[in-house]
Design a protein around this motif. Sequence first.
Motif, PDB file in Angstrom:
ATOM      1  N   ARG A 160      16.392 -45.457  21.693  1.00 28.75           N
ATOM      2  CA  ARG A 160      15.017 -45.296  21.218  1.00 28.75           C
ATOM      3  C   ARG A 160      14.958 -44.634  19.848  1.00 28.75           C
ATOM      4  O   ARG A 160      14.027 -44.848  19.085  1.00 28.75           O
ATOM      5  N   LYS A 161      15.946 -43.803  19.541  1.00 28.65           N
ATOM      6  CA  LYS A 161      15.986 -43.213  18.208  1.00 28.65           C
ATOM      7  C   LYS A 161      16.323 -44.275  17.165  1.00 28.65           C
ATOM      8  O   LYS A 161      15.745 -44.315  16.086  1.00 28.65           O
TER       9      LYS A 161
ATOM     10  N   MET B 127       9.355 -47.582  17.624  1.00 32.18           N
ATOM     11  CA  MET B 127       8.282 -48.435  18.150  1.00 32.18           C
ATOM     12  C   MET B 127       6.932 -47.936  17.647  1.00 32.18           C
ATOM     13  O   MET B 127       6.654 -46.749  17.635  1.00 32.18           O
TER      14      MET B 127
ATOM     15  N   PHE C 189       2.945 -48.556  18.553  1.00 33.39           N
ATOM     16  CA  PHE C 189       2.193 -49.131  19.665  1.00 33.39           C
ATOM     17  C   PHE C 189       0.923 -49.831  19.191  1.00 33.39           C
ATOM     18  O   PHE C 189       0.497 -49.692  18.046  1.00 33.39           O
TER      19      PHE C 189
ATOM     20  N   LEU D  12      -1.708 -43.880  18.450  1.00 33.19           N
ATOM     21  CA  LEU D  12      -1.548 -42.836  19.459  1.00 33.19           C
ATOM     22  C   LEU D  12      -0.966 -41.579  18.829  1.00 33.19           C
ATOM     23  O   LEU D  12       0.204 -41.269  19.024  1.00 33.19           O
ATOM     24  N   PRO D  13      -1.797 -40.838  18.083  1.00 39.45           N
ATOM     25  CA  PRO D  13      -1.268 -39.574  17.559  1.00 39.45           C
ATOM     26  C   PRO D  13      -1.029 -38.610  18.716  1.00 39.45           C
ATOM     27  O   PRO D  13      -1.720 -38.686  19.734  1.00 39.45           O
ATOM     28  N   LEU D  14      -0.038 -37.752  18.555  1.00 36.76           N
ATOM     29  CA  LEU D  14       0.144 -36.677  19.534  1.00 36.76           C
ATOM     30  C   LEU D  14      -0.874 -35.582  19.207  1.00 36.76           C
ATOM     31  O   LEU D  14      -1.322 -35.482  18.070  1.00 36.76           O
TER      32      LEU D  14
ATOM     33  N   TYR E 209       7.619 -34.407  14.543  1.00 37.88           N
ATOM     34  CA  TYR E 209       7.960 -34.231  15.957  1.00 37.88           C
ATOM     35  C   TYR E 209       9.332 -34.791  16.333  1.00 37.88           C
ATOM     36  O   TYR E 209      10.206 -34.086  16.849  1.00 37.88           O
TER      37      TYR E 209
ATOM     38  N   MET F 216      12.849 -32.943  17.414  1.00 35.76           N
ATOM     39  CA  MET F 216      13.491 -33.163  18.709  1.00 35.76           C
ATOM     40  C   MET F 216      14.960 -33.538  18.533  1.00 35.76           C
ATOM     41  O   MET F 216      15.777 -33.309  19.419  1.00 35.76           O
TER      42      MET F 216
ATOM     43  N   ARG G  99       5.579 -41.536  11.605  1.00 35.80           N
ATOM     44  CA  ARG G  99       6.250 -40.761  12.648  1.00 35.80           C
ATOM     45  C   ARG G  99       7.481 -41.502  13.165  1.00 35.80           C
ATOM     46  O   ARG G  99       8.525 -40.896  13.425  1.00 35.80           O
ATOM     47  N   THR G 100       7.341 -42.824  13.291  1.00 39.46           N
ATOM     48  CA  THR G 100       8.481 -43.625  13.746  1.00 39.46           C
ATOM     49  C   THR G 100       9.584 -43.656  12.683  1.00 39.46           C
ATOM     50  O   THR G 100      10.764 -43.531  12.997  1.00 39.46           O
TER      51      THR G 100
ATOM     52  N   VAL H 234      12.299 -40.523  12.059  1.00 38.03           N
ATOM     53  CA  VAL H 234      13.566 -40.326  12.773  1.00 38.03           C
ATOM     54  C   VAL H 234      14.651 -41.287  12.268  1.00 38.03           C
ATOM     55  O   VAL H 234      15.735 -41.344  12.829  1.00 38.03           O
TER      56      VAL H 234
END
Lengths: 282, 248
Positions: free
Chosen positions: B81-82, B86, B88, B92-94, B104, B108, B157-158, B161
């Motif tokens: 996943r890193k 993805m 969506f 969908l902000p946290l 974020y 992590m 955000r995607t 990472v």
Amino acid sequence: MRNPYRTERIAFSLLFLATLLIVVPVGLIIVIIIQKGLPAINWQFLTDIPRQGMRAGGIFPAIVGTIYLVAGAILFALPIGLFAAIYLSEYSKDNFLTRLIRLAIVNLAGVPSVVYGLFGLALFVVFFKFGASILSGSLTLGIMIIPVIITASREALESVPYTFREVSLSLGASKWQTIRHIVLPNAIPGILTGTILGIGRAAGETAPILFTVAAFYLPQLPKSIFDQAMALPYHLYVISTQVPNVEEKIRYGTAFVLVALVLFMNLVAIVIRYNFRKRKKW
Amino acid sequence: MVKFQIKDFSVWYGSVPALKNVNMDVEANEILSVIGPSNSGKTTFLRTLNRLSDLQSGFRMSGDVKFDNQDIAGLDAGVVRKRIGMVFALPLPLPLSIFDNVAYGVRMHGLKDKRELAVRVEESLKQAYLWEEVKDRLGESAFKLSGGQQQRLCIARTLAVEPEVVLFDEPCSGLDPISTAKVEDAMVELKKRYTIILVTNNVKQAARVGDRTAFFLGGELIEMDSTEKIFTTPKDKRTDDYIRGKFG
């Protein structure tokens, strides 16, 4: 012909009446306790030990005892209840066994408190040989409120939108990181609600402490967790039914202090909860 | 270079098949558009590539999905996943600030240094064409942004990472045409550095940004070719019908 607006007015009246029926007794209880108990409240009543066979003096040892017991119960029940809730809602698979466990937990919350008292007596006082002590009493109260905390915490955890978890995982975060950084911070208000309910129950119950910690008359403060202690609900029971000729205002004064103490402890939790709710941004 | 090699790939939820015997290669640094009506399996396809399907109950797959010649089922889900990010369908902000949203994932994965984090956040927001709009209010809640800005925030955000592949799952379905154009611009720019798979319900969008286009129907890959060919001379009649809007 039927008039829908009239029907609505009647329905609303009934709903309002039901609400009133709940509010009035609560309001009356509080008014009576304040009216009859407030005259007894003074510095000596709050800070002195009971004197003349509990007919005079203060209730300081009972206040301290109740604070110790509630603190001990929360200290024990909150971590265990929260961890169990996290496991049940985040990790455990949904199968017959876990559904049975969940059902059992919900039902445990409805077990009469005197049963917890007997259980605490058998397990902590006798089997573990803690004797009648603050430790035994706190653990018994803790076990009594664990189901409340688990149920409220699980609801709080499950009310955090699933999409947040999915986003976090999709960025490569581990499940534990997701729980720790996304789910838990957003579930804290609900978890605190459970804790508030737990505090109220732990502070107010008489039966669980009856066999496990409560002293009839102990005009000194406990020195360690292995000492017996007085506690407000039991003290109230004693001066209301076991000791003759106790002034009414002392009895209501004790009730007043108990209610005020629970409200104060709840207030602390409510303030914390309010601060977390302000952060909630969805 | 081939990024994904997919062979005899099938997926079931419980006993319901969602994908049937898909075979395809995805090249590095291309935009592959995936089109098809609802329930054609395109989202399942996407979510299986970065192991998000694992989370759904009853999920079962067979066949081979090789990512850089490694079987994705054999890799750790977090690592997959890193490397395969993805975006969506809905923004969908946290529930965090703009800065913390972008930071974020990076946090992590262990980056703590504040200066490095700030650099990474700025770079990512620039790549998502959002930096100019938010640079003065990074501390604000991400929920204060408009829908289009939120979606670009999710892209940033995607990207933060540093994935190799970015999967877009109908990223513009909730956006107005201007926001959609911005997201599309970002995608075209991004393919220089990333491999992109774009699932979309918008056939025109597939035509605008896709290098190649794959058409799914009822869990099967009907046809896959260069976008130009799919939209001018498709081999299968069903593809032709779909892109002309005769069904779906």
